[in-house]
Each structure stands twice: as structure tokens, then as C-alpha cells.
Enzyme design. Structure first.
Site, PDB file in Angstrom:
ATOM      1  N   VAL A  23       0.829  -1.203   0.000  1.00  0.00           N
ATOM      2  CA  VAL A  23       0.000   0.000   0.000  1.00  0.00           C
ATOM      3  C   VAL A  23       0.869   1.262   0.000  1.00  0.00           C
ATOM      4  O   VAL A  23       0.682   2.171  -0.812  1.00  0.00           O
ATOM      5  CB  VAL A  23      -0.945  -0.014   1.231  1.00  0.00           C
ATOM      6  CG1 VAL A  23      -1.566   1.350   1.473  1.00  0.00           C
ATOM      7  CG2 VAL A  23      -2.042  -1.058   1.030  1.00  0.00           C
ATOM      8  N   ASP A  42      10.215   2.870   6.883  1.00  0.00           N
ATOM      9  CA  ASP A  42       9.864   1.463   7.082  1.00  0.00           C
ATOM     10  C   ASP A  42      10.894   0.860   8.032  1.00  0.00           C
ATOM     11  O   ASP A  42      12.081   1.170   7.938  1.00  0.00           O
ATOM     12  CB  ASP A  42       9.842   0.697   5.748  1.00  0.00           C
ATOM     13  CG  ASP A  42       9.002  -0.561   5.856  1.00  0.00           C
ATOM     14  OD1 ASP A  42       7.929  -0.624   5.217  1.00  0.00           O
ATOM     15  OD2 ASP A  42       9.393  -1.486   6.623  1.00  0.00           O
ATOM     16  N   LYS A  47      14.122  -3.408   2.873  1.00  0.00           N
ATOM     17  CA  LYS A  47      13.322  -2.610   1.927  1.00  0.00           C
ATOM     18  C   LYS A  47      13.975  -1.243   1.713  1.00  0.00           C
ATOM     19  O   LYS A  47      14.068  -0.757   0.574  1.00  0.00           O
ATOM     20  CB  LYS A  47      11.891  -2.418   2.463  1.00  0.00           C
ATOM     21  CG  LYS A  47      11.036  -3.653   2.238  1.00  0.00           C
ATOM     22  CD  LYS A  47       9.588  -3.419   2.614  1.00  0.00           C
ATOM     23  CE  LYS A  47       8.807  -4.697   2.350  1.00  0.00           C
ATOM     24  NZ  LYS A  47       7.705  -4.937   3.219  1.00  0.00           N
ATOM     25  N   THR A  96      -2.220  -4.543   9.657  1.00  0.00           N
ATOM     26  CA  THR A  96      -3.232  -4.763  10.699  1.00  0.00           C
ATOM     27  C   THR A  96      -3.664  -6.232  10.596  1.00  0.00           C
ATOM     28  O   THR A  96      -4.746  -6.531  10.093  1.00  0.00           O
ATOM     29  CB  THR A  96      -4.445  -3.822  10.509  1.00  0.00           C
ATOM     30  OG1 THR A  96      -4.779  -3.787   9.124  1.00  0.00           O
ATOM     31  CG2 THR A  96      -4.166  -2.418  11.005  1.00  0.00           C
ATOM     32  N   SER A 131      -6.442  -1.036   7.043  1.00  0.00           N
ATOM     33  CA  SER A 131      -7.814  -1.537   7.234  1.00  0.00           C
ATOM     34  C   SER A 131      -8.002  -1.898   8.699  1.00  0.00           C
ATOM     35  O   SER A 131      -7.124  -2.547   9.292  1.00  0.00           O
ATOM     36  CB  SER A 131      -8.041  -2.792   6.389  1.00  0.00           C
ATOM     37  OG  SER A 131      -7.603  -2.567   5.084  1.00  0.00           O
ATOM     38  N   CYS A 271      -6.072  -9.069   3.147  1.00  0.00           N
ATOM     39  CA  CYS A 271      -7.335  -8.324   3.290  1.00  0.00           C
ATOM     40  C   CYS A 271      -8.576  -9.220   3.389  1.00  0.00           C
ATOM     41  O   CYS A 271      -9.257  -9.212   4.414  1.00  0.00           O
ATOM     42  CB  CYS A 271      -7.504  -7.378   2.107  1.00  0.00           C
ATOM     43  SG  CYS A 271      -6.214  -6.132   2.030  1.00  0.00           S
ATOM     44  N   ARG A 341       0.927 -14.159   1.862  1.00  0.00           N
ATOM     45  CA  ARG A 341       0.180 -14.034   3.115  1.00  0.00           C
ATOM     46  C   ARG A 341      -1.189 -14.702   3.016  1.00  0.00           C
ATOM     47  O   ARG A 341      -1.943 -14.426   2.090  1.00  0.00           O
ATOM     48  CB  ARG A 341       0.029 -12.557   3.502  1.00  0.00           C
ATOM     49  CG  ARG A 341       1.341 -11.962   3.980  1.00  0.00           C
ATOM     50  CD  ARG A 341       1.210 -10.507   4.278  1.00  0.00           C
ATOM     51  NE  ARG A 341       0.868  -9.722   3.106  1.00  0.00           N
ATOM     52  CZ  ARG A 341       0.715  -8.407   3.117  1.00  0.00           C
ATOM     53  NH1 ARG A 341       0.858  -7.740   4.234  1.00  0.00           N
ATOM     54  NH2 ARG A 341       0.413  -7.766   2.013  1.00  0.00           N
TER      55      ARG A 341
HETATM   56  N1  LIG Z   1      -2.065  -5.346   0.197  1.00  0.00           N
HETATM   57  C1  LIG Z   1      -3.233  -4.900  -0.215  1.00  0.00           C
HETATM   58  O1  LIG Z   1      -3.670  -5.212  -1.311  1.00  0.00           O
HETATM   59  C2  LIG Z   1      -4.067  -3.957   0.642  1.00  0.00           C
HETATM   60  C3  LIG Z   1      -5.181  -3.327   0.048  1.00  0.00           C
HETATM   61  C4  LIG Z   1      -5.945  -2.478   0.812  1.00  0.00           C
HETATM   62  C5  LIG Z   1      -5.635  -2.266   2.159  1.00  0.00           C
HETATM   63  N2  LIG Z   1      -4.559  -2.892   2.724  1.00  0.00           N
HETATM   64  C6  LIG Z   1      -4.269  -2.596   4.124  1.00  0.00           C
HETATM   65  O2  LIG Z   1      -3.167  -1.699   4.178  1.00  0.00           O
HETATM   66  C7  LIG Z   1      -2.359  -1.968   5.318  1.00  0.00           C
HETATM   67  C8  LIG Z   1      -0.930  -2.269   4.885  1.00  0.00           C
HETATM   68  O3  LIG Z   1      -0.942  -3.437   4.088  1.00  0.00           O
HETATM   69  P1  LIG Z   1       0.246  -3.817   3.123  1.00  0.00           P
HETATM   70  O4  LIG Z   1      -0.263  -4.896   2.250  1.00  0.00           O
HETATM   71  O5  LIG Z   1       0.865  -2.613   2.498  1.00  0.00           O
HETATM   72  O6  LIG Z   1       1.288  -4.436   4.185  1.00  0.00           O
HETATM   73  P2  LIG Z   1       2.833  -4.723   3.944  1.00  0.00           P
HETATM   74  O7  LIG Z   1       3.232  -5.721   4.959  1.00  0.00           O
HETATM   75  O8  LIG Z   1       3.108  -4.981   2.497  1.00  0.00           O
HETATM   76  O9  LIG Z   1       3.513  -3.317   4.295  1.00  0.00           O
HETATM   77  C9  LIG Z   1       3.512  -2.780   5.570  1.00  0.00           C
HETATM   78  C10 LIG Z   1       4.911  -2.234   5.848  1.00  0.00           C
HETATM   79  O10 LIG Z   1       4.891  -1.606   7.119  1.00  0.00           O
HETATM   80  C11 LIG Z   1       6.160  -1.808   7.728  1.00  0.00           C
HETATM   81  N3  LIG Z   1       6.025  -1.555   9.151  1.00  0.00           N
HETATM   82  C12 LIG Z   1       5.481  -2.345  10.114  1.00  0.00           C
HETATM   83  N4  LIG Z   1       5.473  -1.711  11.292  1.00  0.00           N
HETATM   84  C13 LIG Z   1       6.013  -0.494  11.080  1.00  0.00           C
HETATM   85  C14 LIG Z   1       6.265   0.621  11.910  1.00  0.00           C
HETATM   86  N5  LIG Z   1       5.936   0.637  13.206  1.00  0.00           N
HETATM   87  N6  LIG Z   1       6.850   1.710  11.356  1.00  0.00           N
HETATM   88  C15 LIG Z   1       7.197   1.728  10.048  1.00  0.00           C
HETATM   89  N7  LIG Z   1       6.958   0.700   9.211  1.00  0.00           N
HETATM   90  C16 LIG Z   1       6.385  -0.384   9.732  1.00  0.00           C
HETATM   91  C17 LIG Z   1       6.516  -3.220   7.351  1.00  0.00           C
HETATM   92  O11 LIG Z   1       7.913  -3.441   7.442  1.00  0.00           O
HETATM   93  C18 LIG Z   1       6.003  -3.308   5.921  1.00  0.00           C
HETATM   94  O12 LIG Z   1       6.999  -2.990   4.951  1.00  0.00           O
HETATM   95  C19 LIG Z   1      -3.047  -3.131   6.045  1.00  0.00           C
HETATM   96  O13 LIG Z   1      -3.913  -2.631   7.009  1.00  0.00           O
HETATM   97  C20 LIG Z   1      -3.845  -3.787   4.941  1.00  0.00           C
HETATM   98  O14 LIG Z   1      -4.954  -4.491   5.435  1.00  0.00           O
HETATM   99  C21 LIG Z   1      -3.761  -3.720   1.989  1.00  0.00           C
END
Ligand SMILES: NC(=O)c1ccc[n+]([C@@H]2O[C@H](COP(=O)([O-])OP(=O)(O)OC[C@H]3O[C@@H](n4cnc5c(N)ncnc54)[C@H](O)[C@@H]3O)[C@@H](O)[C@H]2O)c1
Length: 440
Positions: A23, A42, A47, A96, A131, A271, A341
Site C-alpha cells: 500500500v 519502514d 526494503k 493490521t 484496514s 485483506c 500471506r
Molecule cells: N495489500 C493490499 O492489497 C491492501 C489493500 C488495501 C488495504 N490494505 C491494508 O493496508 C495496510 C498495509 O498493508 P500492506 O499490504 O501494504 O502491508 P505490507 O506488509 O506490504 O507493508 C507494511 C509495511 O509496514 C512496515 N512496518 C510495520 N510496522 C512499522 C512501523 N511501526 N513503522 C514503520 N513501518 C512499519 C513493514 O515493514 C512493511 O513494509 C493493512 O492494514 C492492509 O490491510 C492492503
């Protein structure tokens, strides 16, 4: 547009993005494409190093775009939060997930808020994109951020905007997907609306943060319920000796009142299997029920077992599963996405190994995978490899799937995605939900 024109004209300043995953990274680049400067944080050092070397770790994003953004200084990435003090707006995109008890795990979010508190300053906008269950922004994030001594709605501004990105979708890029926005107060809403209008083609304001949080959970629960229903329907079709894929094609010719969903090996990802359980948890907190979610979750969880049982049935009587070689094509939860995941391929392969089968896999996005203490490497799909299996199980239909080779050389194919639609070859082909390769 030059940086200063954008900053002077609109006064938005720098954007801070916390969490540069599926995201956060595309969102950072969407802001940069509109002329903003972005500071990305991050905690995953790998990364940050990859980005600083000008490389991408997401297939939807080209190395060149990262290289340009980093070398021009538009994207500055770090593991340290210190620079967040200089951001005018901060967007939180951290995970989340679910706890082992299948309840919301907000630890990444609360950790982010705690790290932000000492850095917050007047007039900053903080937007949550992760989310989560309705009430999180107001009841969890607001009190944490106000530990800074800054009041939300007066000194700082707090908003919620659910992310709807569709990884792997090249047509519907992030900026083209309408963006729902909400704020704790009118001023918070105004700030996020104006900022996001610079990036997204359509911004949809709603009256409360709880409404926006609930909208996201509705969207994903709707998908889980419908896909699980299709999986149940596929099992019924199987028994009736009717091809579910053909039934859906027929039904979707109805120009109103029907929306096509498709069966498969079970939904995965961060999700669709997760967000409905956030809603279920909230419902329980309020002393009410979510029976559709409960049932859909059960159907989804049962798919790996169902598919392994189908393989046993198809291999019998000539072979038992314990003496069979199974090659799984595609193990990610979704096509063309390097995301394992919650992928149902994992429990499915674990189950096959438990049953004594010899399991191999091929996935162009996943070079190796560890199942319990066993590490498997993606094998090449040579003619010899295909011929030497007892069955190829198509779990994920990546665009690159060599379907002609598979149906020509594998002795038996079990297709959970209708990837063999109208393909003929020498293989015996069976599909989830009935039907042969030629019948659609
Ligand atoms: N992947 C999807 O398609 C998608 C779509 C819509 C919503 N979401 C929601 O968006 C959110 C993020 O999902 P994602 O898929 O990008 O996850 P992801 O795991 O790909 O990315 C999250 C990033 O956050 C970093 N992180 C964790 N804790 C941290 C902190 N305290 N400080 C800084 N960085 C930190 C992690 O290292 C990771 O790189 C979730 O709530 C998910 O449900 C995801």
C-alpha cells in the site's frame, strides 16, 4: 510541475508515508507523480536498502521509477522516524493482521503512534490508511496521538481513508480508484479531502471515520461471503455433474441483479480473509452476531482439505496420495503478485506432505518457501518435470502459466481456476466445480 510551485500554490509541504509495503510504496509514488516530496519510513532495513539502491521490490513498480524518485530527492527513505517532524501530512500504511486468537492485532499501529508522538507538531495532518474495525481512528489512534499535548481538530488533524489498491491490476492504478475520506472533525475532513484531491481522480467524503472504516470492511466481507458461496456452489455442481464455470458464464448474461464471483482454492492475502474477522470481532464486542462471516470463514478454511480430498479421489484407485508426486503451479494468494500471506497453497501443501505425498511447486514470484521445517525451491517446468509428476495442481493462474505444456505433458491436471478453459492436450483434466477442459 516543480516542487516549489506545488508547495507554494497549495501549501501542502512534504508527505510522510509510514510503512512502504504493497500500500505505502505505490501511494508514495502517486504523490511524487503529482509533484510532492515524500519521506518514506519502514522498519524493514532490507526494503530501505533496496529502495536506496534504486530498485523496486513490488512487481507493479519499475526499478526506473524508484531510481528517478530517489536520485532526484523526491523520495527520501529511512528506518528512522526523525524526519517525520518535517512532514506536513503523515500517512500510516502499516499492517493490521490477526493475532493467533484471530482477533485484531493493532500492535503495528500503536507502535507507529507511539513513535510519532514525540515528533508531532502543530498543523500536521495524520491519515490512517490501514484496514481496521470501526472506532479505531477515534478510540485508539486519537488518544495515542493526543499524548503529544496537541488536540485533534485544533492543533493537529486526524483522518481515515481506506486503501483500495488492487495489486497486479495494471489498468486500475491507485489514482483511478475512487478514494473514500473521513475526518474526526470537519476541519480534519477538509484537510484530507483537499490533499487527496491532488492525487486521486475522485475523492468521496463521508461523515465519520467509523463510516469509512466500516465501508472498507463491508467491501471485503462482501467478497469473502460471495466467493465462499461460490465455493459451496461449486461443490454442489460437482455432485450434480454440472460445470460451475459454464453456469456462471450463463448467469452473468443477466443484465441486472447478478454479479459474477468465481470459485477457487480459497481466498488469501492480507485483506479478504482478515478484514471480515475484524468486523466479526467488533460485532461480538457489541454483543451481536455475524453469521454470514462465520460461515464464509469456515467454508474458506475448508477449501485446502476439500482440494486434497479431490486429488485423492482423482488419483485412486491406481495411486494413493502417499505414493503420489504432486506439482503445485502458483502458490501466491493472487495471480501476478509475490504475496504469500494467508495463501491457501500453504496449508494445502502442508496437508499433502502430511499425507505422505511428494510435493513440488513452481511459482515465478516465489523462489523458495519454507513449510514447517522443510524448504522447497521452485522447480523448472520442463517437459521431463511435468511428465514425472502424477498430478499438476493449478492453485494460482499467473499470466505466465505455460498451460499448453501443462495439459500436454502432465498425466493429470486438477485446475482450481479454470485456467484450462477450452484447452486440449493429452492430459486428463479435472476442474474444481466439475467440467472438462473443453467445456469451458
Ligand atoms: N495489500 C493490499 O492489497 C491492501 C489493500 C488495501 C488495504 N490494505 C491494508 O493496508 C495496510 C498495509 O498493508 P500492506 O499490504 O501494504 O502491508 P505490507 O506488509 O506490504 O507493508 C507494511 C509495511 O509496514 C512496515 N512496518 C510495520 N510496522 C512499522 C512501523 N511501526 N513503522 C514503520 N513501518 C512499519 C513493514 O515493514 C512493511 O513494509 C493493512 O492494514 C492492509 O490491510 C492492503
Amino acid at each position: 510541475m516543480k516542487k516549489d510551485e506545488r508547495t507554494d500554490k497549495f501549501g501542502y509541504g512534504k508527505i510522510g508515508i509510514i510503512g512502504l509495503g504493497f500500500v505505502g510504496l505505490p501511494l508514495a509514488l502517486a504523490f511524487i507523480r503529482q509533484g510532492f516530496d515524500v519521506i518514506g519510513i519502514d522498519l524493514d532495513g532490507a526494503k530501505i536498502s533496496t529502495l536506496n539502491e534504486g530498485r523496486s521490490y513490488l512487481p507493479d513498480i519499475e526499478d526506473e521509477e524508484i531510481r528517478r524518485a530517489v536520485s532526484s530527492g523526491k523520495l527520501a527513505v529511512s528506518e528512522q522516524y526523525d524526519d517525520m517532524a518535517s512532514a506536513e501530512s503523515i500517512v500510516i500504511c502499516v499492517p493490521t493482521p490477526l493475532s493467533p486468537q484471530q482477533t485484531p492485532d493493532l500492535s503495528y499501529l500503536t507502535d507507529t503512534c507511539s513513535r510519532l508522538v514525540p515528533l508531532l507538531r502543530s498543523n500536521q495532518l495524520i491519515v490512517l490508511e490501514s484496514s481496521t474495525f470501526p472506532g479505531t481512528t477515534k478510540e485508539v489512534v486519537q488518544p495515542l496521538l493526543e499524548r503529544s499535548g496537541l488536540a485533534v481538530g485544533e492543533d493537529i488533524f486526524l483522518a481515515y481513508s481506506p486503501e483500495r489498491i488492487d495489486p497486479g491490476n495494471k489498468q486500475l492504478t491507485i489514482d483511478k480508484i475512487p478514494k473514500v475520506v473521513s475526518g474526526i472533525t470537519e476541519r480534519c475532513l477538509d484537510r484530507v479531502y483537499k490533499l487527496y484531491s491532488q492525487v486521486f481522480e475522485q475523492v468521496v467524503p463521508v461523515s465519520t471515520t467509523e463510516t469509512a472504516e466500516a465501508a472498507k470492511l463491508l467491501e471485503n466481507s462482501f467478497r469473502l461471503v460471495n466467493i465462499s458461496f461460490m465455493n459451496e456452489f461449486a461443490k454442489i455442481c460437482e455432485k450434480m455433474n454440472v460445470n460451475v464455470w459454464e453456469v456462471i458464464e450463463a448467469a452473468r448474461t443477466k443484465p441486472y441483479g447478478f454479479m459474477a464471483f468465481y470459485p477457487g482454492p480459497g481466498v488469501g492475502g492480507h485483506c479478504i480473509p482478515v478484514d471480515p474477522l475484524y468486523l466479526q470481532w467488533k460485532a461480538r464486542q457489541l454483543g451481536t452476531e455475524s453469521r454470514f462471516i462465520e460461515l464464509s470463514h469456515l467454508v474458506n478454511e475448508s477449501m485446502p482439505v476439500y482440494i486434497v480430498e479431490e486429488l485423492k479421489r482423482l488419483l485412486a484407485p491406481s495411486k494413493s496420495i502417499s505414493e503420489s508426486r504432486v506439482l503445485v503451479y502458483g502458490i501466491t494468494y493472487k495471480k501476478d503478485t509475490p504475496d504469500l500471506r494467508e495463501s491457501t497453497a500453504i496449508p494445502m501443501m502442508q496437508l499433502l506432505i502430511h499425507e505422505g505425498a511428494s510435493v513440488q511447486y513452481h511459482d515465478p514470484f516465489i523462489p523458495s518457501v519454507t513449510l514447517n521445517d522443510l524448504t522447497l525451491n521452485s522447480v523448472s517446468l520442463t517437459e521431463a518435470a511435468l511428465r514425472s509428476t502424477d498430478v499438476v495442481l493449478i492453485h494460482t493462474d499467473h499470466t505466465a502459466i505455460p498451460i499448453d505444456s501443462i495439459v500436454s505433458y502432465a498425466p493429470l491436471v486438477y485446475d482450481t481456476r479454470n485456467a484450462t478453459k477450452r484447452r486440449s492436450g493429452r492430459s486428463k483434466v479435472a476442474k474444481l466445480g466439475g467440467g472438462s477442459a473443453l467445456s469451458g
